[in-house]
Design a protein around this motif. Structure first.
Motif, short mmCIF file in Angstrom:
data_model
loop_
_atom_site.label_atom_id
_atom_site.label_comp_id
_atom_site.label_asym_id
_atom_site.label_seq_id
_atom_site.Cartn_x
_atom_site.Cartn_y
_atom_site.Cartn_z
N ILE A 73 0.83 -1.22 0.00
CA ILE A 73 0.00 0.00 0.00
C ILE A 73 0.86 1.27 0.00
O ILE A 73 0.71 2.12 -0.89
CB ILE A 73 -0.98 0.01 1.19
N PRO A 74 1.82 1.44 0.96
CA PRO A 74 2.63 2.67 0.91
C PRO A 74 3.51 2.75 -0.34
O PRO A 74 3.75 3.85 -0.86
CB PRO A 74 3.49 2.59 2.18
N PHE A 75 3.95 1.60 -0.85
CA PHE A 75 4.74 1.58 -2.09
C PHE A 75 3.92 2.17 -3.25
O PHE A 75 4.39 3.03 -3.99
CB PHE A 75 5.18 0.15 -2.39
N LEU A 76 2.67 1.71 -3.40
CA LEU A 76 1.82 2.20 -4.49
C LEU A 76 1.52 3.69 -4.33
O LEU A 76 1.50 4.43 -5.31
CB LEU A 76 0.50 1.40 -4.53
N GLN A 77 1.29 4.12 -3.08
CA GLN A 77 1.03 5.54 -2.84
C GLN A 77 2.25 6.39 -3.20
O GLN A 77 2.13 7.42 -3.87
CB GLN A 77 0.62 5.76 -1.38
N GLU A 78 3.40 5.91 -2.80
CA GLU A 78 4.64 6.64 -3.08
C GLU A 78 4.93 6.70 -4.58
O GLU A 78 5.38 7.72 -5.11
CB GLU A 78 5.80 5.95 -2.35
N GLN A 79 4.65 5.60 -5.28
CA GLN A 79 4.93 5.54 -6.72
C GLN A 79 3.84 6.20 -7.56
O GLN A 79 4.00 6.38 -8.76
CB GLN A 79 5.11 4.08 -7.16
N GLY A 80 2.69 6.51 -6.95
CA GLY A 80 1.59 7.12 -7.70
C GLY A 80 0.93 6.14 -8.66
O GLY A 80 0.73 6.43 -9.84
N ILE A 81 0.58 4.95 -8.12
CA ILE A 81 -0.03 3.91 -8.96
C ILE A 81 -1.41 3.57 -8.40
O ILE A 81 -1.54 3.19 -7.23
CB ILE A 81 0.86 2.66 -9.01
N ALA A 82 -2.44 3.76 -9.23
CA ALA A 82 -3.82 3.47 -8.87
C ALA A 82 -4.22 2.11 -9.44
O ALA A 82 -3.69 1.69 -10.48
CB ALA A 82 -4.75 4.56 -9.42
N LEU A 83 -5.17 1.44 -8.78
CA LEU A 83 -5.61 0.11 -9.22
C LEU A 83 -7.13 0.00 -9.20
O LEU A 83 -7.77 0.43 -8.24
CB LEU A 83 -5.07 -0.99 -8.29
N TYR A 84 -7.66 -0.58 -10.25
CA TYR A 84 -9.06 -1.00 -10.24
C TYR A 84 -9.26 -1.99 -11.38
O TYR A 84 -8.28 -2.56 -11.89
CB TYR A 84 -10.04 0.19 -10.32
N ASP A 85 -10.50 -2.20 -11.77
CA ASP A 85 -10.82 -3.17 -12.83
C ASP A 85 -11.83 -2.57 -13.79
O ASP A 85 -12.48 -1.57 -13.49
CB ASP A 85 -11.36 -4.46 -12.21
N THR A 86 -11.98 -3.21 -14.94
CA THR A 86 -12.88 -2.69 -15.98
C THR A 86 -14.32 -3.14 -15.79
O THR A 86 -15.21 -2.64 -16.47
CB THR A 86 -12.38 -3.11 -17.38
N ALA A 87 -14.55 -4.09 -14.89
CA ALA A 87 -15.92 -4.56 -14.61
C ALA A 87 -16.25 -4.35 -13.14
O ALA A 87 -15.40 -4.60 -12.28
CB ALA A 87 -16.07 -6.04 -14.98
N THR A 88 -17.46 -3.90 -12.86
CA THR A 88 -17.89 -3.76 -11.46
C THR A 88 -18.86 -4.85 -11.05
O THR A 88 -19.00 -5.15 -9.87
CB THR A 88 -18.55 -2.39 -11.19
N ARG A 89 -19.53 -5.46 -12.05
CA ARG A 89 -20.42 -6.59 -11.74
C ARG A 89 -20.28 -7.62 -12.86
O ARG A 89 -20.27 -7.28 -14.04
CB ARG A 89 -21.88 -6.12 -11.62
N ILE A 90 -20.18 -8.89 -12.44
CA ILE A 90 -19.97 -9.97 -13.42
C ILE A 90 -20.75 -11.22 -13.03
O ILE A 90 -21.23 -11.35 -11.90
CB ILE A 90 -18.46 -10.35 -13.54
N VAL A 91 -20.82 -12.13 -13.98
CA VAL A 91 -21.29 -13.50 -13.73
C VAL A 91 -20.17 -14.42 -14.19
O VAL A 91 -19.59 -14.22 -15.27
CB VAL A 91 -22.58 -13.80 -14.52
N ARG A 92 -19.85 -15.41 -13.37
CA ARG A 92 -18.87 -16.43 -13.78
C ARG A 92 -19.63 -17.55 -14.49
O ARG A 92 -20.49 -18.19 -13.88
CB ARG A 92 -18.13 -17.00 -12.57
N THR A 93 -19.31 -17.77 -15.75
CA THR A 93 -20.03 -18.81 -16.50
C THR A 93 -19.51 -20.20 -16.15
O THR A 93 -20.19 -21.19 -16.35
CB THR A 93 -19.90 -18.58 -18.02
N LYS A 94 -18.26 -20.25 -15.63
CA LYS A 94 -17.70 -21.50 -15.12
C LYS A 94 -17.03 -21.15 -13.80
O LYS A 94 -16.85 -19.98 -13.48
CB LYS A 94 -16.66 -22.07 -16.08
N ASN A 95 -16.63 -22.14 -13.07
CA ASN A 95 -16.06 -21.90 -11.73
C ASN A 95 -14.56 -21.63 -11.81
O ASN A 95 -13.76 -22.34 -11.21
CB ASN A 95 -16.37 -23.11 -10.84
#
Length: 194
Positions: A73-95
């Motif tokens: 966490i402090p490493f990412l803050q210091e380096q200025g790196i944000a994280l997220y994903d392109t989907a907020t809701r999904i269905v898994r068609t397989k496990n």
């Protein structure tokens, strides 16, 4: 049909110059920690270790089979790196945790995400589906793996880097993946110099 909602809030350090986007986290039973890239067999934190510290084990707590979140966490803050994903809701068609077995129900509001990151000059999409979602949204032609394309957004030019997936299912040695990612990290550091 079991619709899953994204388990994490976007990680958005205020001065972040880089936004890294995957598709969606694996199911909780695969987590080694409660943060992005939580699967112990995913190599993202090894890639960071190689790129920044020359050691793929830098963030790995091998005996506990987890990652050192208190260092990440402090490493990412210091380096200025944000994280997220392109989907907020999904269905898994397989496990599985594989992108090919994900059906996206709701895409992330990418404009809103980038507006929350006024210093952002580069975006990484890790993997094919994340790249497709991002490029569809901004009407971009997807760059080759390891390359980038630029696009205008709110009066600034942003580079989209398409990087190899950090999943072990992607057939490339972690050292080679790190070489590709290093280009992005070099760019955000070069670009931040006065």
């Amino acid at each position: 049909m079991n619709i899953e909602t994204h388990p994490f809030e976007p990680f958005l350090p205020q001065q972040a110059r880089l936004l890294m986007l995957g598709t969606f986290p694996p199911a909780e039973k695969r987590w080694a920690m409660k943060f992005f890239y939580p699967n112990f067999t995913n190599d993202m934190w090894r890639i960071f270790g190689l790129c920044f510290f020359g050691d793929k084990q830098h963030f790995v707590l091998q005996e506990q089979k987890t990652y050192d979140l208190e260092a990440i966490i402090p490493f990412l803050q210091e380096q200025g790196i944000a994280l997220y994903d392109t989907a907020t809701r999904i269905v898994r068609t397989k496990n599985t945790a594989s992108d090919k077995d994900l059906q996206i129900v709701e895409r992330t509001d990418l404009d809103m995400l980038l507006r929350q990151l006024p210093c952002c000059v580069a975006v990484v999409t890790a993997g094919q589906l994340a790249t497709t979602v991002f490029c569809d949204h901004f009407a971009l032609t997807a760059p080759q793996v390891g390359a980038y394309t630029s696009f205008p957004f709110d009066g600034r030019q942003i580079r989209l880097y398409r990087m190899p997936s950090s999943s072990r299912a992607y057939p490339m040695a972690v050292e080679r993946k790190a070489e590709a990612y290093r280009k992005v990290f070099d760019f955000i550091h070069e670009d931040s110099k006065p």
